[in-house]
Each structure stands twice: as C-alpha cells, then as structure tokens.
Design an enzyme around this catalytic site. Structure first.
Site, PDB file in Angstrom:
ATOM      1  N   GLU A 258       0.889  -1.172   0.000  1.00  0.00           N
ATOM      2  CA  GLU A 258       0.000   0.000   0.000  1.00  0.00           C
ATOM      3  C   GLU A 258       0.918   1.211   0.000  1.00  0.00           C
ATOM      4  OE1 GLU A 258      -3.194  -0.152  -0.231  1.00  0.00           O
ATOM      5  OE2 GLU A 258      -3.638  -2.222   0.381  1.00  0.00           O
ATOM      6  N   CYS A 292      -2.979   8.585   2.674  1.00  0.00           N
ATOM      7  CA  CYS A 292      -2.557   8.134   1.343  1.00  0.00           C
ATOM      8  C   CYS A 292      -3.664   8.390   0.340  1.00  0.00           C
ATOM      9  CB  CYS A 292      -2.099   6.689   1.368  1.00  0.00           C
ATOM     10  SG  CYS A 292      -3.282   5.580   2.059  1.00  0.00           S
TER      11      CYS A 292
END
Ligand code: UN1
Length: 499
Positions: A258, A292
């Site tokens: 990720e 993010c």
C-alpha cells in the site's frame, strides 16, 4: 508541556501499557502537537527479533489448528475491548499522530469495523467445489492458514492499518508480527495491550500470536528477508515499496503493498457544487493532507473554474488550523519538521513552473509544524504535481474535455483513489470505466473509504488490497484437492498409461 506528558501517562496506564515499555527505552516518542518528547520507548535488537519470529512460528503452528469460527471469537473479544477503550485510544492517536478528535475516533472505529467484518468472515472462508472431467472424482479447493504475517505500518494510520491486517490474518489462522512507524510507537503499544486483554479473556490463544517489534528500519528489513515470514503487508512510500518488493519476490514471499497515492478529483459542469466543495475540502485538507487517499489534484471544468476556486479560497482561508485539543480545529499539525520542509520544497517547485500558491504558510513556531493548507493554481500537470507530497497541498487545474482530463488524471505514477463530482450519469460512468485507480468514487471525495471494500491501488501504489471484499484470500494459501472415490484410475485429458 508537562501537562501532555501527564495525560499520556494516565492514558497508557489505563490502556494497560507497562511504564517500562515507554519510559525505559532508547527511542523517543514525540507528539507533533508541541514537539514535546513523551517517552523513551523500548526497542528490539536482532536477537529479540529472531526469538520473536520463532515464537510467532510456534504460535502459527498451533493457531492454525483452531477452528476458524473459534478464531473469530478471539477477534470478537478484541472488538469488544476496542469498544471499551475507544475514547482513550482515540485520544492517544490524537496526541501522537496529531489527528483531530473525530478523525482519531474514526480511526479506532475502523478497527472495530474490521473486527466485526473478520468475525463474520471466520465462518465464510469458503473454497469452491469444481466440476471434474473424471468419473467418480471430486475436486475442491480448500483455503489453509498461511504462516507468520508481517505488518509494516505508517504514522498516519497508526492503529487501523495494523488492525485491517491483523483481524484478517488472525481469523485466517495466522500469527502476526508488527513493525509500527517509529513516529507512533505509543499507539502501537496501547493497541497491542488492548489485544492482549482480548487474548487473556479468550483463554487459550497461543503465546506470541500477535507481537510488536518496535525499532528502526532494520526490523522491517528483517521481516522482509526472513523466511519464517510468509507475507509482508507494508504501508508507506513508493520508495519503501521499491526496496521491499524485489526482496520479497527474491524469496517468493507474498507481499501486500500500500504505497503512495496522487489522488485526483474532477468537478464537472453539472456537479452539485456545494457538495463538491465539501467533498474536496475534506479530501484535500482533512488529516492535514496526510492520508494516502488525500486529494492532491483537482481538475475543474472551465465553466465552473473561477467560481469554484473563489469558494475554495474562502474555505481554505476560514478553516481552523491548530492544536486538535482546541475546539473546532479541523487541520492539525504536520507530523514533523521533515514533512514541513518537503511541503515548502514542493510549493517552491510549483512556483518555479508557474503555479500560483494560496496559503501554505507556517502557523506558529517552536517544535511543532502547523501550516495553512495550500491551494495551488497550476498551468498544467507538471513539476511537483506529478509526485505525492505528504502535506495539505491541492493542485488545481482547468479542463475543457472530459476524455482528455481523464487521460490526464491517469497520467501519474500512482493509482490509489479518484473521484468525479457530476450529476450526469454518462460522465460518471465514463469516469468509472476509465479511472485506473483501485478506488473510484462519484460525488464523494477520494479519502475516507469504508472497510467493507477492498482497499488499495494500482501502478506505483503497489497493487495490494486490504480490509474488505475478498482481501482475506491473500492471508491464506489455496490447495486444490482431487479425490477419487471410484475403483478405476481415469487420467485427465484422456491420457492412457497402461502397465
Ligand atoms: C492511509 O492513508 O494509509 O480511505 C489509509 C481512507 C482511510 C484509510 C487511509 N479509510 O482514507
């Protein structure tokens, strides 16, 4: 200053963290709210890592035999403990990661949600029964526990990302070792203590089922290189992923990556502009731009550009920046000085290529780094717009044609999250069909995903998927079993092999 230290002491005591763990170590724990040092956290050395990985392997070998619904019971208890500890944990996340209260509470809620999801899953780890071409045979696939799961997490979601991984890994029959961010060790100690309470109530969970490895980069490297670790789930920068991925591939271990995002949102001419404004504001300024999934690029149709930018400037100008302990603050601090420096560097680079910067200045001084979120009108998608800067910078660009702007939207290295604001169903569907991100939304921002969907992205975001949908499969291995219950031995594909 002294007061915050006192608050932390009380919180950690209540959460069940031993004083020695955070006062007698070598690694400083710092709050971005004031820059104050809160403690000195104990770290693990190479020998301790080795010993804990042995314990994790032993825990796996025993836990894998516990029936999955029973494993779910442990996660159910964990969810109960999290509910009881929610307020304290949220306060700790606020102090250590600098999030505002509702986002801190939301992060703990995300842990509770994934526990609930995983409990349900513990009775749904199904495989298929597959039609076989051979008479008197049955073919099926069965999912088995995988092994030790390593989790490497980042400061910005100091507890939820571990929980997404741990809750699934545990119901799938694995043990977990966790290397939290060096910037948020206290939250890690606290949630580990909460987990330990659930394990104690459960009764016979193997010792070492969930372990914490606090320290520097060498711990991440040990997890990545150690053959006892079957899967590493790593959240962080694309740079980190670039070093982790080939090492895991080199030993054929599994990876869930990720990594960075450079998330874009399009506001089309038909958009509900009030709603779009709120969606963009939360996406871009929420969590001080340190998700993010934060919105970093905004494409405004020419017909609404001027009016929308004016309203955005108003929102950016009025948003309250400050210590989240104070009322009505919506934007907390950057995590540290390095984040501030990177933000200023990106704003400088934007100006150098013709960007017009609104905001972005530092608020206050001392050892904490608060900034006004920055809105940057860009002549095109150039310079720093192409990269993720982990700070509240929103690059705004004008567009004329939807297909062209979707191409532009996709023309960056990362592929995490994306959004369009439109009331035109054709525009919405064209965008959803073409966005190359793991997440694509209509009439909501790029951040703030629920745990029920698979979370992750494409391209340099790393390709991993965590939390909901069928992400659990990555934490298990699949075996195809064929059983012959006839007294003949027909071979597949009609092959004959007569002795
Ligand atoms: C992250 O920023 O690392 O979708 C995770 C979101 C949150 C998770 C973000 N549920 O913004």
């Amino acid at each position: 200053m002294v007061q915050l230290g006192q608050v932390i002491g009380d919180l950690l005591d209540r959460l069940g963290v031993s004083r020695a763990a955070w006062t007698e170590g070598k690694m400083p724990a710092v709050t971005p709210l004031t820059g104050e040092q809160l403690g000195m956290v104990q770290t693990v050395d190479a020998a301790a890592i080795d010993e804990r990985l042995d314990r994790a392997s032993a825990a796996f070998r025993s836990w894998r035999h516990v029936p999955a619904p029973r494993r779910g019971e442990l996660v159910r208890l964990w969810g109960e403990e999290l509910r009881a500890a929610k307020d304290d944990l949220a306060r700790l996340v606020m102090i250590e990661a600098g999030k505002i209260p509702s986002e801190s509470a939301g992060e703990v809620q995300e842990m509770i949600d994934i526990c609930d999801f995983a409990v349900g899953l513990s009775r749904q780890l199904y495989g298929l029964t597959i039609a076989t071409e051979r008479p008197g045979h049955r073919m099926m696939e069965v999912w088995h526990p995988l092994g030790v799961v390593g989790v490497i997490s980042a400061f910005n979601f100091p507890v939820a990302v571990w929980a997404w991984n741990a809750a699934l890994a545990l119901v799938c029959g694995n043990s977990v070792v966790w290397k939290p961010s060096e910037k948020t060790p206290l939250a890690a100690l606290a949630v580990q203590a909460v987990f330990a309470r659930a394990a104690a109530r459960f009764g016979d969970a193997p010792e070492g089922l969930s372990q914490l490895l606090i320290g520097g980069r060498e711990i991440g490297e040990a997890l990545v290189d150690d053959r006892r670790v079957a899967l590493v789930s790593a959240t962080g920068s694309t740079r980190m992923g670039r070093s982790v991925a080939p090492r895991l591939a080199g030993r054929f271990a599994r990876a869930i990556l990720e990594l960075g995002g450079n998330n874009g949102a399009i506001v089309a001419p038909s958009a509900d502009l009030d709603l779009a404004l709120r969606g963009v504001a939360f996406g871009a300024m929420g969590t001080a731009g340190q998700r993010c999934t934060t919105t970093r690029r905004l494409f405004l149709h020419d017909s609404i550009y001027d009016g929308f930018v004016a309203r955005l400037k108003g929102a950016y100008g009025s948003v309250r920046v400050g210590n989240p302990l104070e009322d009505e603050v919506l934007v907390g601090p950057l995590i540290d000085r390095a984040a501030y420096d990177m933000m200023q560097e990106a704003l400088g680079a934007a100006k150098a290529v013709g960007g017009v910067v609104h905001g972005g200045e530092r608020v206050g001084d001392g050892d904490s780094y608060f900034v006004k979120p920055a809105l940057v009108e860009m002549p095109g998608q150039v310079g720093p717009v192409l990269d993720e800067t982990f700070a509240p910078i929103l690059y705004v660009m004008r567009y004329y044609d939807l297909d062209a702007v979707i191409d532009l939207h996709n023309d960056v290295a990362a592929g995490l999250s994306s959004a369009i604001f439109t009331t035109d169903v054709r525009e919405a569907e064209r965008f959803l069909a073409a966005s190359d991100c793991g997440i694509a939304n209509v009439n909501l921002g790029t951040s703030g995903a629920e745990i029920g969907g698979a979370f992750g992205g494409e391209k340099e975001t790393g390709g991993g998927r965590e939390s909901g949908s069928d992400s659990w499969r990555q934490y298990m291995r699949r075996a195809t079993n064929t059983i012959n219950y006839s007294d003949a031995l027909p071979l597949a594909q009609g092959v004959s092999f007569e002795l």
